[in-house]
Design a protein around this motif. Structure first.
Motif, mmCIF file in Angstrom:
data_model
loop_
_atom_site.group_PDB
_atom_site.id
_atom_site.type_symbol
_atom_site.label_atom_id
_atom_site.label_comp_id
_atom_site.label_asym_id
_atom_site.label_seq_id
_atom_site.Cartn_x
_atom_site.Cartn_y
_atom_site.Cartn_z
ATOM 1 N N LEU A 84 -2.442 -0.260 -5.892
ATOM 2 C CA LEU A 84 -3.241 -0.786 -4.788
ATOM 3 C C LEU A 84 -4.025 0.279 -4.007
ATOM 4 O O LEU A 84 -5.208 0.073 -3.724
ATOM 5 C CB LEU A 84 -2.356 -1.586 -3.835
ATOM 6 N N LEU A 133 -5.891 -9.861 -2.498
ATOM 7 C CA LEU A 133 -4.714 -9.045 -2.198
ATOM 8 C C LEU A 133 -3.671 -9.787 -1.356
ATOM 9 O O LEU A 133 -2.481 -9.733 -1.682
ATOM 10 C CB LEU A 133 -5.149 -7.745 -1.507
ATOM 11 N N ASN A 146 0.104 -10.851 -2.616
ATOM 12 C CA ASN A 146 1.204 -10.279 -1.838
ATOM 13 C C ASN A 146 2.328 -11.291 -1.656
ATOM 14 O O ASN A 146 3.490 -11.027 -1.998
ATOM 15 C CB ASN A 146 0.666 -9.815 -0.477
ATOM 16 N N TYR A 179 -4.823 -6.274 6.073
ATOM 17 C CA TYR A 179 -6.016 -6.479 5.253
ATOM 18 C C TYR A 179 -7.282 -6.529 6.107
ATOM 19 O O TYR A 179 -8.371 -6.254 5.615
ATOM 20 C CB TYR A 179 -5.851 -7.745 4.412
#
Length: 367
Positions: free
Chosen positions: A20, A191, A195, A226
């Motif tokens: 990531l 993302l 998650n 984020y």
């Protein structure tokens, strides 16, 4: 204090992930350094076959102009139209220009409609107005004939077109703001989705569910990291646009960050909604990809929304990416401020808030 430690946990998970951090840094760099060169609507390398029956000085000058153009590849002079049509049918040529008795005929390959129509338009700009054109000559299903008499453009103050914005007609200036939307969509949409689904598959989310942590704290802890990543990504994109392409926003930079944060609010919330309703990572990826592609193609990123059918155009009223692209192009190209983009800002804020509330309510916490 609980929210603080939850956010720390999220950053620790991101940092300990081997992939990531590299993705967060490299993805905007690759997008900004590669995509503006390939995502452009300019059509080049159009292969043109010329059938010059006249063999006059003027026709030879026209052939030389075509050969010297950056948009054309001169395919050579053919003796007859039929011979040139064989190149069209075999895919070796895109456009035929026939010159006969001081008149011009353009026949464009219609298999690739965009290339054929743009090639005809480019040739029309080179060819001077002529007497009555030749009759349209029929192809064999592979080409479309076009009678050409190049228009003379007249504008204000004695002729010519008047360009108010992007006077250099730089297509990168038009596409780079839109690329911000793609970067934000992928970084802040996928993302967060992966998650929560990843925690579901590993079973660690059950440890959160048995704690007294509220749903609002849990969701905010998933969103805030984020949002900070979104700020980092937008900063990288702005720096690359300035360093690589010498392009900087004509309007206020702070407004770009506001628009980016509102778009990040929508996509991160939408990603959490998808993850809340998904049990596996594969399911979440398919659902997310379906909606993301639809949102992107219906946003006006590549084509004007007014060109869409009426039923498709109505979807732009609930499409946050449409509002973001419209607003950021206004700021970047026209130099607009908050007053000019107030409608888009309010729409993004409303849609983002709605999706954020949905993300919290859709999360089922078993205590």
């Amino acid at each position: 204090m609980t929210l603080k430690y939850l956010i720390q946990k999220e950053f620790l998970q991101i940092r300990r992930n081997a992939f990531l951090p590299k993705l967060i840094v490299m993805f905007p760099i690759v997008i900004m350094c590669v995509m503006p060169w390939v995502m452009q609507m300019e059509v080049k390398n159009i292969v043109v076959d010329v059938v010059d029956i006249d063999h006059t000085v003027e026709s030879q000058r026209l052939v030389q102009q075509i050969a010297a153009s950056n948009y054309f590849i001169f395919g050579g002079q053919k003796n007859t139209y039929v011979e040139a049509m064989k190149d069209i049918e075999k895919g070796r040529a895109d456009v035929i220009l026939e010159i006969r008795d001081g008149k011009y005929l353009i026949a464009a390959n219609a298999v690739n409609g965009t290339k054929g129509s743009m090639g005809s338009a480019y040739l029309s700009q080179i060819i001077r107005p002529t007497p009555q054109p030749l009759p349209v000559m029929e192809g064999s299903g592979y080409s479309q004939g076009q009678q050409v008499s190049a228009p003379s453009l007249t504008g204000r103050a004695g002729g010519g077109s008047l360009l108010l914005y992007n006077k250099g007609q730089n297509y990168k200036l038009y596409m780079i703001p839109a690329l911000f939307a793609i970067v934000m969509m992928l970084m802040t949409g996928f993302l967060p989705t992966l998650n929560i689904v990843g925690e579901k598959e590993s079973g660690t989310i059950e440890q959160i569910n048995v704690t007294p942590v509220s749903k609002w704290s849990f969701i905010l802890a998933k969103l805030i990291p984020y949002w900070l990543i979104a700020l980092f990504v937008i900063t990288v994109c702005l720096l690359l646009a300035w360093l690589v392409y010498d392009i900087s926003p004509a309007g206020p930079v702070w407004l770009i960050y506001v628009l980016a944060m509102l778009l990040a609010l929508f996509f991160s919330s939408f990603g959490l909604i998808v993850s809340n309703y998904s049990d596996t990572m594969q399911q979440a990826m398919f659902v997310m990809w379906f909606f993301v592609v639809s949102i992107m193609l219906l946003s006006g990123l590549f084509t004007p929304t007014r060109s869409m059918p009426q039923w498709a155009y109505l979807t732009t009223y609930i499409n946050p990416m449409h509002y973001f692209i419209d607003a950021i192009r206004t700021v970047f190209i026209r130099g607009g401020g908050l007053h000019e983009t107030a409608h888009q800002v309010l729409a993004l804020a409303g849609i983002g808030t709605l999706m954020g509330c949905w993300a919290v309510l859709s999360y089922k916490k078993n205590s």
